[in-house]
Design a protein around this motif. Structure first.
Motif, short mmCIF file in Angstrom:
data_model
loop_
_atom_site.label_atom_id
_atom_site.label_comp_id
_atom_site.label_asym_id
_atom_site.label_seq_id
_atom_site.Cartn_x
_atom_site.Cartn_y
_atom_site.Cartn_z
N TYR A 183 23.26 30.93 28.64
CA TYR A 183 23.11 29.53 29.03
C TYR A 183 24.47 28.83 28.92
CZ TYR A 183 20.72 25.06 29.62
OH TYR A 183 20.29 23.85 30.10
N PRO A 184 24.85 28.04 29.91
CA PRO A 184 26.20 27.45 29.93
C PRO A 184 26.59 26.74 28.64
CG PRO A 184 25.11 27.06 32.03
CD PRO A 184 24.09 27.70 31.14
N SER A 185 25.66 26.02 28.03
CA SER A 185 25.99 25.29 26.80
C SER A 185 26.31 26.24 25.65
CB SER A 185 24.84 24.36 26.41
OG SER A 185 24.58 23.41 27.42
N ILE A 186 25.57 27.35 25.57
CA ILE A 186 25.83 28.35 24.53
C ILE A 186 27.19 29.00 24.77
CG2 ILE A 186 25.03 30.53 23.51
CD1 ILE A 186 23.23 28.19 22.84
N GLY B 23 33.00 29.72 23.52
CA GLY B 23 34.36 29.74 24.03
C GLY B 23 35.18 28.52 23.69
N GLY B 24 34.58 27.58 22.99
CA GLY B 24 35.27 26.34 22.67
C GLY B 24 36.21 26.48 21.49
N SER B 25 36.95 25.44 21.26
CA SER B 25 37.94 25.44 20.17
C SER B 25 37.42 24.75 18.91
CB SER B 25 39.22 24.73 20.63
OG SER B 25 38.93 23.40 21.04
N LYS B 26 36.20 24.25 18.98
CA LYS B 26 35.63 23.54 17.83
C LYS B 26 35.45 24.50 16.65
CE LYS B 26 31.53 20.92 16.41
NZ LYS B 26 30.21 20.39 16.84
N THR B 27 35.94 24.11 15.49
CA THR B 27 35.83 24.93 14.30
C THR B 27 35.38 24.06 13.12
OG1 THR B 27 37.59 26.40 15.05
CG2 THR B 27 37.01 26.50 12.72
N LEU B 28 34.28 24.47 12.48
CA LEU B 28 33.75 23.74 11.34
C LEU B 28 34.09 24.43 10.03
CD1 LEU B 28 30.21 22.91 12.79
CD2 LEU B 28 32.28 21.50 12.88
N GLY B 29 34.89 25.49 10.14
CA GLY B 29 35.24 26.27 8.95
C GLY B 29 35.31 27.73 9.31
N SER B 30 35.35 28.59 8.32
CA SER B 30 35.38 30.03 8.57
C SER B 30 34.65 30.75 7.46
CB SER B 30 36.83 30.53 8.67
OG SER B 30 37.50 30.32 7.44
N PHE B 31 34.19 31.97 7.79
CA PHE B 31 33.46 32.78 6.82
C PHE B 31 33.61 34.24 7.22
CE2 PHE B 31 29.49 34.92 5.45
CZ PHE B 31 29.62 34.73 4.08
N LEU B 32 34.15 35.06 6.31
CA LEU B 32 34.36 36.49 6.57
C LEU B 32 35.13 36.72 7.87
CD1 LEU B 32 30.85 37.95 5.59
CD2 LEU B 32 32.97 38.03 4.25
N GLY B 33 36.07 35.87 8.13
CA GLY B 33 36.89 36.03 9.33
C GLY B 33 36.30 35.41 10.57
N SER C 99 34.90 32.16 12.79
CA SER C 99 35.00 30.70 12.89
C SER C 99 33.58 30.13 12.97
CB SER C 99 35.78 30.31 14.15
OG SER C 99 35.11 30.74 15.31
N ILE C 100 33.29 29.15 12.15
CA ILE C 100 31.99 28.48 12.18
C ILE C 100 32.10 27.39 13.25
CG2 ILE C 100 30.26 27.21 10.87
CD1 ILE C 100 30.74 30.12 9.98
N ASN C 101 31.45 27.63 14.41
CA ASN C 101 31.62 26.72 15.54
C ASN C 101 30.36 25.93 15.89
OD1 ASN C 101 30.14 28.84 16.52
ND2 ASN C 101 31.68 29.53 18.02
N ALA C 102 29.32 26.01 15.06
CA ALA C 102 28.09 25.27 15.35
C ALA C 102 27.27 25.17 14.07
CB ALA C 102 27.30 25.97 16.45
N ASP C 103 26.24 24.34 14.13
CA ASP C 103 25.28 24.31 13.03
C ASP C 103 23.88 24.30 13.62
OD1 ASP C 103 23.96 21.40 12.77
OD2 ASP C 103 26.05 21.16 13.42
N HIS D 146 27.98 30.92 13.34
CA HIS D 146 29.00 31.34 14.32
C HIS D 146 28.27 31.78 15.59
CE1 HIS D 146 32.39 33.41 16.20
NE2 HIS D 146 31.58 34.42 16.39
N VAL D 147 28.51 31.09 16.69
CA VAL D 147 27.92 31.45 17.98
C VAL D 147 28.92 32.31 18.73
CG1 VAL D 147 27.05 30.61 20.18
CG2 VAL D 147 26.52 29.37 18.08
N ALA D 148 28.56 33.55 18.98
CA ALA D 148 29.44 34.49 19.67
C ALA D 148 29.18 34.44 21.17
CB ALA D 148 29.20 35.91 19.15
N SER D 149 30.05 35.06 21.94
CA SER D 149 29.86 35.15 23.38
C SER D 149 29.04 36.40 23.71
CB SER D 149 31.22 35.24 24.09
OG SER D 149 31.04 35.45 25.47
N TYR D 150 28.01 36.23 24.56
CA TYR D 150 27.13 37.35 24.89
C TYR D 150 27.20 37.75 26.35
CZ TYR D 150 25.24 36.42 20.29
OH TYR D 150 25.12 36.25 18.93
N THR D 151 27.98 37.01 27.16
CA THR D 151 28.16 37.45 28.54
C THR D 151 28.82 38.82 28.52
OG1 THR D 151 30.28 36.32 28.66
CG2 THR D 151 28.35 35.09 29.41
N TYR D 152 28.46 39.68 29.45
CA TYR D 152 28.96 41.05 29.55
C TYR D 152 28.40 41.98 28.47
CZ TYR D 152 32.62 39.00 32.55
OH TYR D 152 33.29 38.34 33.53
N SER D 153 27.54 41.49 27.58
CA SER D 153 27.11 42.30 26.45
C SER D 153 25.84 43.08 26.75
CB SER D 153 26.90 41.42 25.21
OG SER D 153 25.83 40.52 25.42
#
Length: 666
Positions: free
Chosen positions: A373-376, A381-391, A393-397, A404-411
């Motif tokens: 879904y485009p929003s996901i 793919g965005g630059s928003k970072t709320l912190g980090s954990f085990l390497g 980037s925490i990019n959502a809540d 951490h929302v990863a990219s799933y296109t091509y997966s």
């Protein structure tokens, strides 16, 4: 002339006739069993809707097949929905196979109260199962009708009518007898959980494989062999498998096809499967099943992937030689054509993996849609970072929970894991949710739970693993380009299978963005060439038409930088070929590292040769690319030709009851 073309059907029971699309069974309502109609019965006396020969009486008495004498229409009378589970209790048969009946003759009775008490629908369905070949039209008179009243009229299509007029109408039910014998010798309908088919095999999920008579089935005319793998009892038919499958489903009922009932069937079969007792045996069993699921899930889209890979190669050439600008609308349109199947791969893999594992394909397709879904995609793919954990980037809540929302296109792998989870979840949901609420709440809970599991748990786990691997790879490369080339070359395509390669791609992108080049991407390119070299050997060596049909496009696609068709369609499927391809990739990676081959573009494999041209002036990287690529092809080709594949592999299954025959298709 017009009169001779007409066909007629009468109402099989007193009741209200409805359109087939309104029948509450997805197989019939979608027209998968042919044109026809449904009847909501007011009594249980069933009559023949046409005159002809009874060609099939289901073992569980829920269905009867009749073939007309003149037009060879194959008419299925299916009594109730999901009534196969009642094992014949509510039905009384008045006819048997090979008996002649006239339209309106009583052929069975159905105890409506008993069916309703079992929480099943009583709808009687009439379907002309070969209507796609025989009928041009079929018009149905909806509403209330008495049993035996004319209710449907149609016209034969031109080919059937002309064949009938010239006396060349083919015999009906060509595969009915073979289907009946196969059903009987796999242990009967009561021993079948479900059945699917691939390009040459009927694949039964049986309750007890010990009840199947291997020797009798193997000796049947029309059967090539029998194999057992991945919890399936496979009957090798060859090119006629679709016809035999249709004949089997016509006799045992659409409930056994790979749709709604498959989830329960596969779950029961997996639970009852005989597993090895030793640790190494369990590892081999698990890997064999995992590879079978991965390749089986990918096979339906391999042709699309190969075509898209070739189109990507053409697009790369067009941009390389300045025939099309990367910013032009022409590029955008062609790129969409070549890239859409990869971008939306989770949707396709979700659908095919669900069919393979026993979940609802449509629901898993929707889950794939959630991941793409485009929003996901924008969050990932965005630059928003709320912190980090085990390497990561925490990019959502999610309800305040940092994720951490990863990219799933091509997966691929996340959707296969999701389909496995759905195959376990769906039968449980159907047990605990009342029937009247299932249509809404089973999809609701399944989409929410499976999507949430992938987004909130599986994705982050894969990200942590891939990030860790990427750090290790970078450390090895900094220590020794040659050793890293050997290691990356040998294992990169393994990482691709599990989606663990994604952390390497940002490293490559960062290298190119900051320095203008990437040594690491040059090694990755060698792994693509190796897959192409291996599948080229198979394309040239194999004498099997179905192998060549996959191998040649996969070869072209791999050399165009898209290895999925080669890997999932051929090399991984036959095991040793993937190993020999990895050996070639290891050699190619080693040479690439030793010669410190550099790469100034993203496009790899042979089609990306211009990516190895230094913008400041051609240097040794260009020639090093060709040296390592040629050596890679030679090694992977030779190793695969000698050790990686033989035609017997297409039929050899280690768990088969006896030695496989040579020269048979898979």
């Amino acid at each position: 002339m017009a009169t001779a073309q007409r066909v007629t059907l009468v109402t099989p029971v007193q009741g209200t006739v409805c359109a087939l699309k309104d029948v509450q069974d997805p197989v019939f309502s979608a027209g998968m069993m042919g044109r026809g109609f449904g009847v909501q019965p007011s009594n249980g006396q069933i009559v023949a809707p046409v005159s002809g020969t009874v060609t099939m009486v289901a073992e569980t008495k829920h269905a009867i097949g009749i073939t007309t004498p003149n037009d060879n229409l194959e008419v299925l009378i299916h009594m109730g929905i999901d009534t196969v589970e009642l094992k014949g209790a509510p039905f009384t048969m008045n006819v048997q196979a090979d008996e002649q009946v006239q339209a309106g003759d009583v052929i069975a009775t159905m105890d409506l109260k008993a069916v309703q008490a079992a929480d099943k629908q009583t709808t009687i369905i009439v379907a002309v199962t070969n209507s796609s070949d025989k009928l041009a039209t079929l018009d149905v008179d909806l509403g209330d009708h008495a049993a035996g009243e004319l209710v449907a009229t149609g016209e034969l299509n031109a080919n059937t009518f002309n064949a009938k007029r010239t006396g060349k109408l083919p015999k009906a039910g060509k595969y009915d007898d073979l289907a009946a014998q196969i059903i009987e010798n796999v242990g009967g309908t009561g021993n079948i959980n479900s059945v699917i088919h691939c390009i040459t095999r009927l694949r039964f999920y049986l309750k007890d494989e010990a009840k199947a008579n291997d020797d009798v089935i193997t000796g049947l005319k029309g059967v090539i062999d029998v194999a057992k793998a991945g919890g399936q009892y496979q009957v090798v038919i060859g090119p006629a498998v679709t016809d035999v499958y249709d004949a089997v489903i016509k006799q045992i009922g659409p409930e056994f096809s790979n749709d709604a009932e498959t989830a329960k069937a596969v779950a029961e079969t997996n639970a009852a499967a005989n597993r090895p007792t030793t640790t190494w045996g369990l590892v081999k069993w698990g890997m064999s099943n995992l590879i079978g699921v991965i390749t089986g899930s990918m096979i339906p889209v391999i042709g699309l992937l190969a075509a898209s890979g070739i189109l990507k190669g053409i697009l790369a050439l067009l941009t390389t030689f300045k025939l099309v600008s990367a910013t032009a609308s022409t590029y955008v349109i062609i790129n969409a054509m070549s890239d859409s199947v990869f971008y939306f791969l989770p949707i396709f893999v979700g659908f095919t993996a669900a069919k393979k594992l026993g979940a609802d394909p449509v629901i898993m397709g929707i889950v794939g849609g959630v991941l793409t879904y485009p929003s996901i995609v924008a969050i990932a793919g965005g630059s928003k970072t709320l912190g980090s954990f085990l390497g990561m980037s925490i990019n959502a809540d999610f309800f305040g929970l940092p994720v951490h929302v990863a990219s799933y296109t091509y997966s691929i792998f996340p959707m296969i894991a999701g389909a496995w989870l759905a195959s376990k979840l769906e039968p449980w949901l159907k047990r605990v949710i009342p029937t009247v609420l299932r249509m809404i709440f089973v999809p609701l809970f399944e989409v929410v739970i499976v999507s949430g599991a992938i987004l909130l748990f599986l994705g982050p786990i894969i990200t942590v693993l891939s990030t860790g691997l990427a750090n290790v790879i970078v450390s090895i490369y900094n220590l020794s380009p040659a050793i890293s080339g050997l290691v990356i070359g040998a294992f990169y395509q393994v990482l691709v299978i599990f989606g663990l390669h994604w952390a390497i791609i940002p490293i490559v992108a960062n290298d190119i963005a900051t320095t203008g080049h990437s040594y690491l991407n040059a090694i990755v390119s060698a792994t693509m060439v190796a897959q192409g070299g291996a599948v080229l050997a198979i394309a040239l060596k194999s004498k099997l038409a179905n192998i060549q049909e996959l191998a040649w496009p996969a070869t072209i696609s791999a050399f165009c930088g898209v290895t999925e068709p080669a890997m999932y369609g051929i090399n991984l499927k036959y095991g040793r070929a993937f190993v020999t391809a990895s050996v070639g990739a290891a050699v190619g990676g080693l040479l690439t590292g030793l010669m410190k081959v550099n790469m100034w573009g993203f496009t790899g494999s042979l089609i990306g040769f211009t990516s190895f041209v230094n913008p400041k002036g051609m240097d040794f990287s260009f020639w090093g690319f060709w040296i390592s690529s040629i050596v890679t092809i030679i090694v992977s080709f030779t190793a695969t030709w000698l050790f990686g594949f033989k035609d017997a592999d297409a039929e050899a299954v280690k768990t088969a009851p006896k030695k496989r025959r040579l020269g048979q298709t898979a």
